[in-house]
Enzyme design. Structure first.
Site, mmCIF file in Angstrom:
data_model
loop_
_atom_site.group_PDB
_atom_site.id
_atom_site.type_symbol
_atom_site.label_atom_id
_atom_site.label_comp_id
_atom_site.label_asym_id
_atom_site.label_seq_id
_atom_site.Cartn_x
_atom_site.Cartn_y
_atom_site.Cartn_z
ATOM 1 N N GLU A 78 0.805 -1.174 -0.161
ATOM 2 C CA GLU A 78 0.367 -0.730 -0.225
ATOM 3 C C GLU A 78 0.726 1.750 0.135
ATOM 4 O OE1 GLU A 78 -1.854 1.151 4.073
ATOM 5 O OE2 GLU A 78 -1.646 -0.746 3.990
ATOM 6 N N CYS A 110 -3.021 -3.773 4.230
ATOM 7 C CA CYS A 110 -2.556 -4.203 4.522
ATOM 8 C C CYS A 110 -3.181 -6.519 4.679
ATOM 9 C CB CYS A 110 -2.224 -4.109 6.265
ATOM 10 S SG CYS A 110 -2.523 -3.169 6.429
ATOM 11 N N TYR A 142 3.109 7.937 9.143
ATOM 12 C CA TYR A 142 1.795 9.055 9.784
ATOM 13 C C TYR A 142 2.154 10.412 9.621
ATOM 14 C CZ TYR A 142 -0.439 4.184 10.228
ATOM 15 O OH TYR A 142 -0.663 2.689 9.775
ATOM 16 N N HIS A 232 -2.496 -9.964 12.359
ATOM 17 C CA HIS A 232 -1.893 -8.743 11.690
ATOM 18 C C HIS A 232 -1.552 -8.124 12.288
ATOM 19 C CE1 HIS A 232 -1.030 -5.036 8.804
ATOM 20 N NE2 HIS A 232 -2.478 -5.372 9.814
ATOM 21 N N LYS A 241 -5.089 -7.893 21.535
ATOM 22 C CA LYS A 241 -7.037 -7.672 21.609
ATOM 23 C C LYS A 241 -7.782 -8.562 20.801
ATOM 24 C CE LYS A 241 -6.331 -2.187 21.737
ATOM 25 N NZ LYS A 241 -6.513 -2.227 23.398
#
Length: 389
Positions: A78, A110, A142, A232, A241
């Site tokens: 990307e 991604c 970023y 990922h 998480k």
């Protein structure tokens, strides 16, 4: 016919930034980055590196006799450098590969490296005597002093896909799920990504639960059929998480084992940062090196790309798999630590959207393949191993 990953190699830039230095410079508690995000270091990208140089460097480490049997190159990214010409074409040229090869670039945030593997599997089924080279190469940017700054990174994973593979066979029955969402994107006019961080995390977890649940319903497998679940990892806490959304309060032997395997997957990513398309596959390499895997083990892989697409699929580890996956720990230790001033200077030297002729100083980058600059709107690449260099 068994088809899957036969060889895996990795490369990142020669430079890194310590997350404690970044936290101190930004007035943050270092534990916010080290524990809250789950990162220790991140790759710093000099202007002499891009997805072409990284991808070529990773692929150059693959066995030469196998590269000669490659008939398709798929570069998933990307961080594209051209809106028309595939980055894979530059990689093919730098590696001096045969002209009788198809080349293509894939994009879906991604996720696209996983699409590349699935496409490669189909190509090998048609021509089992040939290899497909799948490269996941990216630079995660970023912007300085942005919330996403701590989740930057760069690198490339190069994989050969073949019949009777040495690393992992890919089982049939993958579950894909896609929805048109705006959790992360990068407009054509921007070199830095835009992201809604909390929303993106929620989407990621939801897509994992959906694809995993559908896969279990489809196959009849249970959690204890997996030696590991890997994810990922745009930052390593993200995988935790997702796993905890599945395990909940479970603390039995199966849950404890999966948590330990996740830590093994996270180990190398903590040292490199976000690889976008390559993050899942760096995680697989890290699991091989740091985890507890045996021949015949089944692992579940969750691939995610913002925008958004998720896929859950499984693989079976093959006899002698570790011999065909590069060990990168010692290599990572040889990188040069940069201070904040050097990091910000390198960040701002990025070629980006510049339409002017540019020449870069190559003497400080020891990599084999280098971006020398831009001339007449064309990127200029060099190979240190070339007699013309």
């Amino acid at each position: 016919m068994k088809i899957g990953i036969d060889e895996m190699r990795f490369v990142t830039t020669p430079f890194y930034l310590d997350m404690v230095d970044l936290a101190n410079a930004r007035g943050e508690d270092p534990n916010k980055y080290l524990i809250g995000i789950g990162q220790d270091k991140q790759a710093v990208v000099p202007p002499t590196q891009d997805i072409v140089t990284l991808g070529a460097e990773a692929a150059s480490k693959l066995p030469s006799e196998k590269l000669k049997r490659v008939r398709t190159i798929i570069l998933a990214t990307e961080s594209g450098i051209d809106n028309s010409k595939a980055s894979a074409m530059y990689v093919k040229h730098l590696l001096k590969m045969d002209d009788n090869i198809r080349v293509v670039e894939l994009k879906e945030a991604c996720y696209s490296a996983t699409a590349g593997l699935q496409f490669a599997k189909g190509l090998v089924a048609l021509e089992p005597q040939n290899y497909v080279l799948v490269i996941a190469a990216d630079i995660a940017r970023y912007g300085l002093r942005t919330p996403g700054e701590v989740t930057q990174g760069a690198g490339a994973v190069a994989m050969l896909v073949s019949a009777n593979p040495h690393v992992m066979t890919i089982e049939p029955g993958a579950v894909s799920y896609s929805r048109d969402l705006m959790d992360f994107w990068r407009p054509l006019y921007a070199t830095e990504a835009l992201v809604d961080g909390k929303y993106s995390t929620n989407v990621y977890v939801d897509f994992f639960k959906h694809t995993y649940g559908s896969y279990i319903q489809q196959t009849g497998l249970q959690l204890d059929d997996f030696s590991a679940l890997i994810f990922h990892l745009p930052f390593t806490k993200m995988g935790k998480k997702a796993l905890e959304s599945l395990l909940g309060e479970r603390d039995d032997a199966v849950a404890q084992h999966l948590r330990e395997q996740l830590k093994a997957e996270q180990a190398d990513s903590r040292m490199v940062g976000n690889l976008y398309t390559g993050s899942l596959y760096l995680g697989l390499m890290s699991l091989v090196q740091h985890g507890q895997l045996q021949s015949g083990d089944r692992i579940g892989l969750f691939s995610y790309g913002s925008g958004a697409e998720g896929e859950f699929y499984t693989g079976i580890m093959q006899p002698g798999f570790a011999k065909h996956v590069e060990k990168i720990d010692e290599w990572l230790k040889q990188r040069t630590r940069v201070d904040m001033q050097k990091y910000e200077t390198m960040f701002n030297q990025h070629l980006g959207m510049n339409d002017q002729d540019v020449s870069f100083d190559l003497q400080h980058d020891s990599s084999r393949f280098l971006l020398a600059g831009q001339r007449n709107h064309q990127r200029q690449y060099v190979d240190r191993n070339d007699d013309k260099y």
